[in-house]
Design an enzyme around this catalytic site. Sequence first.
Site, PDB file in Angstrom:
ATOM      1  N   ASP A 147       0.863  -1.169   0.000  1.00 35.90           N
ATOM      2  CA  ASP A 147       0.000   0.000   0.000  1.00 35.90           C
ATOM      3  C   ASP A 147       0.915   1.239   0.000  1.00 35.90           C
ATOM      4  OD1 ASP A 147      -2.331   1.647   0.685  1.00 35.90           O
ATOM      5  OD2 ASP A 147      -1.415   1.751   2.668  1.00 35.90           O
ATOM      6  N   ASP A 168      -0.147   5.143   1.033  1.00 36.73           N
ATOM      7  CA  ASP A 168      -0.363   6.115   2.116  1.00 36.73           C
ATOM      8  C   ASP A 168      -0.314   5.453   3.484  1.00 36.73           C
ATOM      9  OD1 ASP A 168      -0.950   8.574   0.641  1.00 36.73           O
ATOM     10  OD2 ASP A 168      -2.690   7.483  -0.095  1.00 36.73           O
TER      11      ASP A 168
HETATM   12  O1  C5P Z   1      -2.564   4.472  -0.459  1.00 37.93           O
HETATM   13  P1  C5P Z   1      -3.780   4.102   0.351  1.00 37.93           P
HETATM   14  O2  C5P Z   1      -4.565   2.968  -0.247  1.00 37.93           O
HETATM   15  O3  C5P Z   1      -3.456   3.917   1.782  1.00 37.93           O
HETATM   16  O4  C5P Z   1      -4.723   5.427   0.261  1.00 37.93           O
HETATM   17  C1  C5P Z   1      -5.908   5.549   0.938  1.00 37.93           C
HETATM   18  C2  C5P Z   1      -5.882   6.548   2.065  1.00 37.93           C
HETATM   19  O5  C5P Z   1      -6.246   7.845   1.592  1.00 37.93           O
HETATM   20  C3  C5P Z   1      -6.946   6.183   3.087  1.00 37.93           C
HETATM   21  O6  C5P Z   1      -6.371   5.552   4.203  1.00 37.93           O
HETATM   22  C4  C5P Z   1      -7.649   7.501   3.431  1.00 37.93           C
HETATM   23  O7  C5P Z   1      -7.522   7.856   4.788  1.00 37.93           O
HETATM   24  C5  C5P Z   1      -6.979   8.538   2.573  1.00 37.93           C
HETATM   25  N1  C5P Z   1      -7.951   9.440   1.914  1.00 37.93           N
HETATM   26  C6  C5P Z   1      -7.815  10.804   2.063  1.00 37.93           C
HETATM   27  N2  C5P Z   1      -8.698  11.665   1.443  1.00 37.93           N
HETATM   28  C7  C5P Z   1      -9.700  11.176   0.671  1.00 37.93           C
HETATM   29  C8  C5P Z   1      -9.833   9.787   0.496  1.00 37.93           C
HETATM   30  C9  C5P Z   1      -8.927   8.952   1.137  1.00 37.93           C
HETATM   31  O8  C5P Z   1      -6.896  11.251   2.767  1.00 37.93           O
HETATM   32  N3  C5P Z   1     -10.519  12.002   0.081  1.00 37.93           N
HETATM   33 MG    MG Z   2      -2.793   3.178   3.504  1.00 39.79          MG
END
Ligand code: C5P
Ligand code: MG
Length: 286
Positions: free
Chosen positions: A38, A40
């Site tokens: 993954d 983030d």
């Molecule tokens: O790379 P990863 O799959 O971890 O990315 C998803 C992350 O992005 C989620 O854990 C979520 O907290 C974050 N997110 C965000 N803003 C959004 C949608 C998702 O920060 N609008």
């Molecule tokens: Mg993540």
Amino acid sequence: MIAELSNPSVLMKDPVRVQEILQSMKKAGSNTLQVISDFDMTLTRFAYNGKRCPTCHNILDNSKLISSDCKDMLKELLDTYYPIEIDCSRSVEEKLPLMVEWWTKAHDLLVEQKIRKEMLSTAVQESEAMLREGYEFFFNHLHEHSIPLLIFSAGIGDILEEVIRQAGVFHSNVNVFSNYMDFDDSGVLKAFKGELIHIYNKREGAMLNTGHFQELRTRPNVLLMGDSLGDLNMADGVQDMENILKIGYLNDKVEERKQSYLNLYDVVLINDETLEVPNALLLYLT
Ligand code: C5P
Ligand code: MG
């Protein structure tokens, strides 16, 4: 066997099983290994000096490319939906439609901002995004040993690529599955491409990319790294899997979520901002 597995940040429900998986993977050789991670809060830091670090989305949310009204709306979405994302008292079934709602609303707002492609690199440069300590070894070592790294992210592909490019580690062994921006002829964001990837449909995302896993069919041993329980499905497309070792970063709501992480991840890293443990495992396996 591996000293770093005794670090205070490491928890394992079944350390003997972890040793067995590692031994079996080592025996098979590094030419049978692939890494699926993954992005983030797994490859990037969760916090630095007590302050939260941004996700791909947050890099944009906090940038100059977004109007202050839109920033307020994106912040409101984050404050509403992030607590749901990490709430272990709700089931995945209950959370899934809410996560789709969050991603959809946020992407609609981003599209309204007429973001220009050529501004993304400055937004990343000016952001506080940080890869975890030890990222140079992680990326360089995988590259030197020709081990494929799949970064599977529900974040934004264009942004995460820029983060690793600026860090000088976007090597040829890296593949990315993520949400990519679609720009019009004048370079203005008009939509996001393809099927939305959110934190609970990585299984479906994997199934859409059978070609990738077909190419890697001679690598049935997988090191998986994630920070969300949804990340556990990232390897669902791997063909004829032999061994999988799952490493989970538990960054937030540690006490509430510890047990479920221990049940589902082989190695759980508690408030660990480094790649020290994955790096030690890679060193052992190569
Ligand atoms: O790379 P990863 O799959 O971890 O990315 C998803 C992350 O992005 C989620 O854990 C979520 O907290 C974050 N997110 C965000 N803003 C959004 C949608 C998702 O920060 N609008
Ligand atoms: Mg993540």
